[in-house]
Design a protein around this motif. Structure first.
Motif, mmCIF file in Angstrom:
data_model
loop_
_atom_site.group_PDB
_atom_site.id
_atom_site.type_symbol
_atom_site.label_atom_id
_atom_site.label_comp_id
_atom_site.label_asym_id
_atom_site.label_seq_id
_atom_site.Cartn_x
_atom_site.Cartn_y
_atom_site.Cartn_z
ATOM 1 N N GLU A 11 23.158 11.504 57.411
ATOM 2 C CA GLU A 11 23.110 10.448 56.418
ATOM 3 C C GLU A 11 22.919 9.135 57.147
ATOM 4 O O GLU A 11 23.281 8.991 58.308
ATOM 5 N N GLU A 12 22.325 8.192 56.459
ATOM 6 C CA GLU A 12 22.060 6.903 57.082
ATOM 7 C C GLU A 12 22.843 5.826 56.346
ATOM 8 O O GLU A 12 22.772 5.703 55.127
ATOM 9 N N ILE A 13 23.616 5.076 57.111
ATOM 10 C CA ILE A 13 24.338 3.934 56.565
ATOM 11 C C ILE A 13 23.811 2.706 57.283
ATOM 12 O O ILE A 13 23.886 2.614 58.508
ATOM 13 N N ILE A 14 23.276 1.796 56.539
ATOM 14 C CA ILE A 14 22.726 0.580 57.138
ATOM 15 C C ILE A 14 23.875 -0.404 57.333
ATOM 16 O O ILE A 14 24.497 -0.856 56.375
ATOM 17 N N THR A 15 24.148 -0.708 58.599
ATOM 18 C CA THR A 15 25.282 -1.567 58.934
ATOM 19 C C THR A 15 24.830 -2.923 59.475
ATOM 20 O O THR A 15 25.608 -3.614 60.127
ATOM 21 N N PHE A 40 35.306 5.127 41.796
ATOM 22 C CA PHE A 40 34.398 4.202 42.470
ATOM 23 C C PHE A 40 33.031 4.861 42.530
ATOM 24 O O PHE A 40 32.895 5.971 43.039
ATOM 25 N N THR A 41 32.003 4.199 42.017
ATOM 26 C CA THR A 41 30.709 4.870 41.876
ATOM 27 C C THR A 41 29.733 4.763 43.036
ATOM 28 O O THR A 41 29.029 5.733 43.309
ATOM 29 N N PRO A 42 29.608 3.634 43.748
ATOM 30 C CA PRO A 42 28.623 3.604 44.848
ATOM 31 C C PRO A 42 28.942 4.637 45.936
ATOM 32 O O PRO A 42 30.105 4.929 46.206
ATOM 33 N N ASP A 43 27.910 5.182 46.575
ATOM 34 C CA ASP A 43 28.092 6.176 47.629
ATOM 35 C C ASP A 43 28.511 5.559 48.956
ATOM 36 O O ASP A 43 29.052 6.232 49.811
ATOM 37 N N ILE A 44 28.217 4.265 49.132
ATOM 38 C CA ILE A 44 28.580 3.547 50.354
ATOM 39 C C ILE A 44 29.481 2.378 49.974
ATOM 40 O O ILE A 44 29.187 1.628 49.038
ATOM 41 N N ILE A 45 30.582 2.227 50.702
ATOM 42 C CA ILE A 45 31.458 1.068 50.528
ATOM 43 C C ILE A 45 31.116 0.141 51.682
ATOM 44 O O ILE A 45 31.307 0.490 52.844
ATOM 45 N N LYS A 46 30.584 -1.019 51.365
ATOM 46 C CA LYS A 46 30.028 -1.904 52.396
ATOM 47 C C LYS A 46 31.084 -2.811 53.016
ATOM 48 O O LYS A 46 32.069 -3.179 52.374
ATOM 49 N N ALA A 47 30.842 -3.167 54.273
ATOM 50 C CA ALA A 47 31.709 -4.108 54.976
ATOM 51 C C ALA A 47 31.842 -5.372 54.149
ATOM 52 O O ALA A 47 30.879 -5.838 53.536
ATOM 53 N N GLY A 48 33.043 -5.923 54.103
ATOM 54 C CA GLY A 48 33.296 -7.115 53.316
ATOM 55 C C GLY A 48 33.847 -6.825 51.945
ATOM 56 O O GLY A 48 34.239 -7.736 51.223
ATOM 57 N N ILE A 86 36.271 -3.611 57.079
ATOM 58 C CA ILE A 86 35.641 -4.085 58.310
ATOM 59 C C ILE A 86 34.243 -3.503 58.508
ATOM 60 O O ILE A 86 33.328 -4.211 58.911
ATOM 61 N N ASN A 87 34.060 -2.226 58.265
ATOM 62 C CA ASN A 87 32.774 -1.551 58.490
ATOM 63 C C ASN A 87 32.328 -0.827 57.228
ATOM 64 O O ASN A 87 33.152 -0.350 56.462
ATOM 65 N N SER A 88 31.031 -0.693 57.054
ATOM 66 C CA SER A 88 30.494 0.098 55.943
ATOM 67 C C SER A 88 30.820 1.563 56.178
ATOM 68 O O SER A 88 30.684 2.064 57.301
ATOM 69 N N ILE A 89 31.266 2.241 55.118
ATOM 70 C CA ILE A 89 31.675 3.645 55.223
ATOM 71 C C ILE A 89 31.147 4.432 54.029
ATOM 72 O O ILE A 89 30.962 3.882 52.957
ATOM 73 N N PRO A 90 30.932 5.740 54.215
ATOM 74 C CA PRO A 90 30.521 6.558 53.068
ATOM 75 C C PRO A 90 31.724 6.857 52.164
ATOM 76 O O PRO A 90 32.844 7.027 52.636
ATOM 77 N N LYS A 91 31.468 6.905 50.885
ATOM 78 C CA LYS A 91 32.523 7.201 49.916
ATOM 79 C C LYS A 91 33.141 8.583 50.160
ATOM 80 O O LYS A 91 34.332 8.774 49.982
ATOM 81 N N LYS A 92 32.326 9.525 50.635
ATOM 82 C CA LYS A 92 32.856 10.875 50.843
ATOM 83 C C LYS A 92 33.745 10.990 52.079
ATOM 84 O O LYS A 92 34.439 11.979 52.248
#
Length: 132
Positions: A11-15, A40-48, A86-92
């Motif tokens: 999987e790709e997480i753009i950080t 929580f619906t988005p698949d990625i929880i973004k930094a910030g 602090i960092n973007s992480i996947p919801k899973k």
């Protein structure tokens, strides 16, 4: 004979914005926390992203979003602001580093903070919200 793959799906997480949002990290919650991402619906929880804690259970969660997932919703009852992701992480795999002292660029946060920024600043006085 039964076999199983030990490989994780890629999987790709753009950080690319992570270091722009979190300008200085002077202190975080030791060991981080696993977030309760129920609802929580988005698949990625973004930094910030603002992190909250349910006072009764001490469960940490991402701040809920409005129906269109374009802004923060209201702080749920019996919850407090706990820090900033602090960092973007996947919801899973919601293993979160949570900033409690440092500098955050609110202009680069994943969702507008205007409606909650004053309450967040009051609850998290060791975090300096400073736009570049």
């Amino acid at each position: 004979m039964a076999t199983a793959s030990l490989n994780n799906d890629s999987e790709e997480i753009i950080t690319s914005k992570d270091s722009i949002v979190i300008v200085d990290n002077f202190q975080s919650i030791r060991g981080g926390r696993t977030l309760d991402v129920t609802g929580f619906t988005p698949d990625i929880i973004k930094a910030g992203h603002v992190i909250i804690m349910e006072t009764a259970t001490k469960n940490y969660k991402p701040m809920p979003l409005n129906g269109g997932a374009t802004a923060y919703a209201a702080l749920p009852a019996d919850h407090v602001y706990a820090g900033i992701l602090i960092n973007s992480i996947p919801k899973k795999r919601p293993f979160a580093g949570i900033l409690v002292r440092g500098t955050v660029n609110p202009a680069a946060c994943p969702f507008p903070m205007a409606t909650i920024q004053s309450a967040v600043k009051t609850a998290l006085p060791l975090i300096d919200f400073r736009q570049d």
